[in-house]
Write an enzyme that holds these catalytic residues in place. Structure first.
Site, PDB file in Angstrom:
ATOM      1  N   ARG A  21       0.860  -1.195   0.000  1.00 45.23           N
ATOM      2  CA  ARG A  21       0.000   0.000   0.000  1.00 45.23           C
ATOM      3  C   ARG A  21       0.887   1.232   0.000  1.00 45.23           C
ATOM      4  NH1 ARG A  21      -3.247   3.673   3.372  1.00 45.23           N
ATOM      5  NH2 ARG A  21      -2.202   3.068   5.294  1.00 45.23           N
TER       6      ARG A  21
ATOM      7  N   HIS B 277      -2.495  10.880   1.438  1.00 46.63           N
ATOM      8  CA  HIS B 277      -1.832  10.662   2.721  1.00 46.63           C
ATOM      9  C   HIS B 277      -1.166  11.969   3.131  1.00 46.63           C
ATOM     10  CE1 HIS B 277      -0.067   7.323   5.439  1.00 46.63           C
ATOM     11  NE2 HIS B 277       0.095   8.493   6.043  1.00 46.63           N
TER      12      HIS B 277
ATOM     13  N   GLU C 125      -6.425   8.222   7.255  1.00 48.30           N
ATOM     14  CA  GLU C 125      -6.541   8.883   8.554  1.00 48.30           C
ATOM     15  C   GLU C 125      -7.028  10.331   8.442  1.00 48.30           C
ATOM     16  OE1 GLU C 125      -2.935   8.336  10.777  1.00 48.30           O
ATOM     17  OE2 GLU C 125      -3.201   6.171  10.895  1.00 48.30           O
TER      18      GLU C 125
ATOM     19  N   ASN D 153      -6.501   1.505  10.888  1.00 48.31           N
ATOM     20  CA  ASN D 153      -5.140   1.697  11.378  1.00 48.31           C
ATOM     21  C   ASN D 153      -5.172   1.701  12.903  1.00 48.31           C
ATOM     22  OD1 ASN D 153      -4.719   2.105   8.661  1.00 48.31           O
ATOM     23  ND2 ASN D 153      -4.119   4.248   8.837  1.00 48.31           N
TER      24      ASN D 153
ATOM     25  N   TYR E 183      -2.758   1.455  16.605  1.00 44.92           N
ATOM     26  CA  TYR E 183      -1.482   1.431  17.311  1.00 44.92           C
ATOM     27  C   TYR E 183      -1.649   1.231  18.814  1.00 44.92           C
ATOM     28  CZ  TYR E 183       0.517   2.998  12.924  1.00 44.92           C
ATOM     29  OH  TYR E 183       0.887   3.063  11.603  1.00 44.92           O
TER      30      TYR E 183
ATOM     31  N   GLU F 220      -2.760  -0.234   8.655  1.00 41.61           N
ATOM     32  CA  GLU F 220      -1.523   0.160   9.330  1.00 41.61           C
ATOM     33  C   GLU F 220      -1.498  -0.458  10.715  1.00 41.61           C
ATOM     34  OE1 GLU F 220      -0.352   4.241   9.778  1.00 41.61           O
ATOM     35  OE2 GLU F 220      -0.945   4.766   7.732  1.00 41.61           O
TER      36      GLU F 220
END
Length: 483
Positions: free
Chosen positions: A91, A135, A180, A309, A311, A386
């Site tokens: 990606r 992005h 995002e 995504n 984290y 992600e």
């Protein structure tokens, strides 16, 4: 995205080695400004990140993406590196100012040719390209005309999407409109820690709406030029919001942050409406009159997939009178909050290990996220677009980079995905963030997320231990036993 059967199996002979579904995509992800460099070549003009990174005090150590990791000139070697790692998908994002330098008008063919060559090279190695259209590198001329708080930017984005779709649609099946959008809106226009560095909470809410609108209009533009087999989705970075306690005040803090982090996007995307509590919470900042007739229908387009995504989770409470100090939301230091009308919400660290970003490691949040979106969008395939971790990687005396912490991180989070699949989530693929160490936005080159170490002086690439580990997972489709 187009994939095959999503039936998960676990071998009876090796219960410690969970197997992922047949056809599961094993990928890595990057972003144009973070890796390409060559910011003044072949007609490219400045983006908001060029301007921001060249503004003193905005990026650690005065770092910029002018050279980054020189992917613009080393892309063939980087694709061979992907093939060596056993990746089945990659990606990447297209740099808007490389393709349409002013954000308006005809494309620069030299810019499109770079991406045509990259796609062809990926396909020749059996790697499926996934194109992200945005992005965060808005052409500076569009920002000067108002940026994402201005309605026209959504229309310009749709025009750009059509240009790229026409150029690459015969070879690229899978498309992500925005990466995002929360960061673009709230870090870019409210807290100012990301480009363009503005600190206007009302403008951030307008930007969020116009990003949503841009997604919808771009989806329509892509569908008008892409083959029917193409898949179109969006990559969100939802917050897995947890209340510090079960008190009514803390639960209300959770509700408010959930509205600002998540439902400001999922409301119009999945339900065709903004949540009323979000509108009420932010009424002192805006009357939401920027939402015009027909906007919500344009945004509420069918999604072929949703990219998530993840984290770290967010732990919140109502602010206590004795609390003072930095906001522990993980989104950079600023005197301005990225949470409009929620300055009285406090953020807390989850207990346990943290990464070099000071982000708590908690794989359970990923399982929760995938199951939540399974419930919110039944029948829509999910991808983890992600996930990864920064650690303080160093090259040892033998020229190798050992990163056992990252291997543990990846093992835990891939296990969390497998848990979600077994619980019914239709997860079709995983994209490690990131393929390469790179320009990490406002942190400059001080944080390393890559599976591949980059010596920024020589641009030498050194696959880390985690790269070899991930290659084994990609080739076998299963998680090895933990040590």
């Amino acid at each position: 995205m187009t994939t095959t059967d999503n039936t998960s199996t676990t071998t009876a002979t090796a219960p410690h080695r969970p197997q992922f579904p047949t056809g599961f995509l094993w990928g890595a992800a990057t972003a144009a400004y973070q890796i390409e460099g060559a910011v003044r070549e072949d007609g490219r003009t400045p983006s908001i990140w060029d301007t921001f990174s060249h503004t003193p005090g905005k990026v650690a150590n005065g770092d910029t993406g002018d050279v980054a990791v020189d992917h613009y000139h080393r892309w063939r070697d980087d694709v061979r590196l992907m093939a060596d790692l056993g990746l089945t998908s990659y990606r990447f994002s297209v740099a808007w100012p490389r393709v349409q330098p002013t954000g308006r008008g005809p494309a620069v063919q030299r810019g499109l040719d770079f991406y045509r060559g990259l796609v062809d090279e990926l396909l020749s190695h059996g790697i499926k390209p996934v194109v992200t259209l945005y992005h965060w590198d808005l052409p500076q001329e569009l920002e000067s005309a108002g940026g994402w708080p201005a309605r026209d930017t959504a229309h310009r984005f749709a025009e750009y999407a059509g240009i790229v779709g026409e150029a690459l649609g015969d070879r690229v099946e899978n498309w992500v409109t925005l990466n995002e959008p929360w960061c673009s809106a709230f870090l870019g226009y409210a807290s100012g820690v990301h480009a363009p560095g503005r600190t206007d909470p009302a403008a951030a809410l307008r930007a969020a709406h116009h990003l949503n609108l841009g997604h919808g209009l771009a989806t329509q533009a892509l569908r008008s030029v892409l083959p029917a087999r193409a898949g179109i989705g969006i990559s969100l970075n939802p917050s897995v919001v947890r209340a510090l306690t079960e008190s009514p005040a803390d639960l209300d803090a959770k509700r408010r942050i959930d509205a600002l982090a998540n439902r400001v996007f999922t409301g119009p995307l999945l339900k065709g409406a903004y949540p009323q509590d979000l509108i009420d919470d932010t009424a002192r900042l805006t009357d939401w009159s920027f939402v015009q007739d027909g906007d919500l229908a344009s945004i509420h387009q069918p999604l072929d997939f949703i990219g998530l995504n993840y984290y770290t989770p967010a732990v919140v409470s109502a602010a206590r009178p004795d609390q003072d100090g930095p906001r522990l939301d993980g989104h950079g230091a600023s005197d301005h909050s990225p949470w409009p009308a929620a300055d009285d919400v406090a953020f807390h660290h989850a207990p346990g290990e943290v990464t070099a970003m000071n982000w708590p490691v908690d794989p359970t949040g990923l399982t929760d996220l995938l199951l939540d979106y399974t419930a919110q969008a039944p029948g829509v395939p999910l991808y983890v677009t992600e996930n990864g971790a920064a650690y303080d990687d160093v090259v040892d005396a033998d020229g190798r980079v050992h990163d056992p912490d990252r291997i543990r991180y990846l093992h835990g989070h891939l296990g969390a995905i497998h848990d979600a699949i077994r619980a019914g989530a239709d997860v079709r693929g995983y994209f490690l963030w990131s393929l390469l160490d790179n320009f990490e936005w406002a942190y400059g080159y001080g944080k390393r997320f890559g599976a591949v170490y980059v010596d920024y002086e020589t641009q030498a690439r050194i696959p880390k231990s985690s790269a070899a580990w991930y290659a084994q997972v990609a080739r076998t489709g299963g998680l090895p036993a933990t040590d």
